[in-house]
Design an enzyme around this catalytic site. Structure first.
Site, mmCIF file in Angstrom:
data_model
loop_
_atom_site.group_PDB
_atom_site.id
_atom_site.type_symbol
_atom_site.label_atom_id
_atom_site.label_comp_id
_atom_site.label_asym_id
_atom_site.label_seq_id
_atom_site.Cartn_x
_atom_site.Cartn_y
_atom_site.Cartn_z
ATOM 1 C CG HIS A 63 -2.029 -1.064 1.070
ATOM 2 N ND1 HIS A 63 -2.702 -1.600 2.137
ATOM 3 C CD2 HIS A 63 -2.533 -1.690 -0.028
ATOM 4 C CE1 HIS A 63 -3.564 -2.513 1.712
ATOM 5 N NE2 HIS A 63 -3.487 -2.593 0.409
ATOM 6 C CB CYS A 121 1.478 15.144 -7.940
ATOM 7 S SG CYS A 121 -0.034 15.812 -8.634
ATOM 8 C CB CYS A 136 1.319 15.505 -12.955
ATOM 9 S SG CYS A 136 2.393 16.147 -11.659
ATOM 10 C CB CYS A 182 1.440 19.192 -7.748
ATOM 11 S SG CYS A 182 2.708 18.517 -8.814
#
Ligand code: OAD
Length: 327
Positions: free
Chosen positions: A147, A155, A158, A194
């Protein structure tokens, strides 16, 4: 009826035997509880203690979190509103930067298994805490973070990465503290964007519900499961797929051992009923606290002196000292 100690002794014999050459662990939050990180689904766990009323979200989002606390770590909400995830995870993110938690006896067992026997094929950990990687004796490629990991940031839009220290600074300055432990935290949350795409989708590199698992999980499982001799399942409720699929992906000859506070995995075909002295039975359930059971196992394997108290959380270190004194 056999005792847990007799079962642990027979497990140790199997681990050291020539019949057992390939061992994998599938671990969950229970193996890190001794380090001070709560699990998810136990009383006092993250879902049990979730307080949607304190989180920055719409009334509708709050209702969804009340109905199903896993919604707080889902892509469905994160894509629209990053605050629930970031507010809930704030202390875990910042505590990770401070190296607040130590690997437990369960993690050190995996390390000893590798250094002493070379039979450790893989640790599949559902945990994002990085404690497996604190164990320098386990080569990196032996660990699959099913996980993801909380100690890296990227991000979700992107894919760009952000240096973890910079991300922590942003969390510390922009995300409010719903746990009331940090007086320096802002009163209100504001977006962390971001630096590449300017979207507010930056977060630790963990897998949200509704997103894909790393390809490495599938590749390694395909490599490992057909020839496995022993799967040790520890500290997990086994309710989350596809991580839990390892228990039926392991080939039919592989023994499966469950180390957990409560029986788990019945719906996946795991038999947690007593072994009653039947060593031929495929599944073995060792009920109890991970730290205590792994300590017994380490003792049976003759590796007790290799557990170093100063590397362990306080409660684990005390158990080890007591065991060494009794020897
Ligand atoms: P859970 O909280 O679902 O289960 C932890 C299990 O460990 C429970 O069965 C507890 O009884 C047991 N347990 C707790 N403390 C223990 C201890 N000290 N010794 C032995 N057993 C103990 O946690 P996970 O199974 O890890 O995923 O949860 C799986 C996934 O659900 C997580 O990776 C996370 C979560 O939602 C995502 O966020 C995608």
């Amino acid at each position: 009826m056999k005792t847990v100690s007799a079962d642990i002794a027979s497990l140790a014999r199997y681990i050291l035997s020539a019949d057992c050459q390939s061992i994998a662990l599938l671990t969950g939050a229970g193996v890190s509880v001794a380090s001070g990180i709560p699990d998810f689904r136990s009383p006092g766990g993250m879902y049990d203690t979730l307080k949607p009323e304190l989180i920055t979200c719409s009334p509708y989002e709050r209702t969804l979190m009340e109905q199903d606390p896993t919604y707080v770590v889902s892509w469905e909400i994160f894509a629209k509103n990053a605050f629930p995830y970031l507010e809930v995870r704030r202390p875990f993110i910042l505590g990770t930067r401070e190296h607040q938690w130590k690997a437990t006896i369960a993690h050190r067992f995996a390390e000893l298994l590798h250094t002493k026997t070379k039979k450790l094929t893989r640790v599949y950990t559902q945990n994002i805490d990085g404690l497996d990687r604190q164990c320098d004796g386990i080569p990196d490629e032996k660990i699959v973070n099913v996980h993801g990991s909380i100690s890296e940031a990227n991000c979700e839009g992107c894919g760009a990465t952000m240096e973890f220290g910079d991300f922590c600074d942003e969390v510390s300055e922009n995300i409010k503290d719903i746990y009331k432990v940090d007086a320096t935290a802002p009163k209100h949350s504001s977006p962390i964007v971001c630096r590449s795409c300017a979207k507010p989708l930056i977060k630790p590199s963990t897998v949200l519900f509704g997103r894909s698992l790393p390809q490495e999980f599938w590749t390694r499982a395909e490599e490992d499961m057909p020839t496995l001799d022993l799967l040790i399942v520890a500290g997990t409720s086994l309710v989350v797929a596809p991580a839990n699929s390892l228990v039926f992906k392991a080939n039919k000859n592989a023994k499966r051992v469950v180390i957990n506070l409560e029986p788990v995995g019945a719906e996946l075909g795991i038999d947690c009923s007593s072994s009653d002295g039947n060593e031929k039975k495929r599944d073995l359930f060792l009920q109890g606290n991970c730290d205590e059971i792994f300590l017994e196992l380490v003792k049976e394997l003759g590796w007790l002196d290799d557990l170093i108290e100063k590397t362990l959380p306080t409660s684990s270190a005390k158990l080890v000292t007591a065991a060494k004194t009794k020897k």
